[in-house]
Scaffold this active site. Sequence first.
Site, short mmCIF file in Angstrom:
data_model
loop_
_atom_site.label_atom_id
_atom_site.label_comp_id
_atom_site.label_asym_id
_atom_site.label_seq_id
_atom_site.Cartn_x
_atom_site.Cartn_y
_atom_site.Cartn_z
N ASP A 19 34.84 37.16 43.58
CA ASP A 19 36.08 37.49 44.36
C ASP A 19 36.63 38.15 45.64
O ASP A 19 36.61 39.64 45.17
CB ASP A 19 36.76 38.12 42.52
CG ASP A 19 38.45 37.87 42.79
OD1 ASP A 19 39.05 37.94 43.83
OD2 ASP A 19 38.81 37.79 41.81
N SER A 79 41.11 34.73 44.91
CA SER A 79 41.43 34.50 43.21
C SER A 79 42.60 33.43 43.37
O SER A 79 42.20 32.04 43.32
CB SER A 79 41.54 35.85 43.02
OG SER A 79 40.92 36.01 41.44
#
Length: 257
Positions: free
Chosen positions: A150, A37
């Site tokens: 993610d 991320s």
Amino acid sequence: MLGLALSGGGARGIAHLGVLAALDELGLPIGRLAGVSSGAIAATFYAAGVPPREILRLFQEVNITQITRIALSRYGLFRIDGVGPLLEKHLGVGCTFEQLRLPLTLVATDLVEGTSVRFSSGLVVPPLLASSAVPILYKPVEYMGRQLVDGGLLNNLPVEALIEHQHPGLRIVGVHCNPPNPDAQFNNLRGVIERTLNLAIGGNTVISKQQCEILLEPTELRRFRTMSYRRAPELFEIGYRYTLSRADDLAKLLQAS
């Protein structure tokens, strides 16, 4: 050499840049990076040779609303592919892992298989977009026949990505920018959602933290929200100052190699 695992954390991930700047200033060598991320973004630009303070400057110049595209589909509110050209502008069109200055592993989540997927070869930008595609907010990234989102969803501190490549002398350091906040306020829907995600993601880092030889986790970051991007300079300084305060611990770790 230090092996750094950089966590996700939204705006709090900007603290990673301060950590990297401090390590450079201290002259502590980094041998490998793994990121997820926001940590994936910091790790990638650093691995490409961009100085941390320059990465901060580039980030502050970005208008997120201009590079994300409305999707309004059943898969997500926005499309993250608009970020791709911006990344290619600074990393280079067709940039590959093999061209980076430092070895790097990026971690994403395969929505279909429900597993973490690691990328350390081939094109850089698609895995980087996938690793940063927050579920629901962003439409999944289609890459190599997978639906990717993610990486922090299942693995927000990718230490094992360093361990699997570990060689003699590589010391594992985790940089976690989501310290638990027992005083968090969640008296509205946004607060409840943010608190729920933080608790869920925090739970998947327990084992990873135990595998670190040193864990860098600035407690000051608990004061910041996931979307506190306008406070980027403060976040940078927190990571920077905290890492300088741990200089002796890091030096001793390297000396023990």
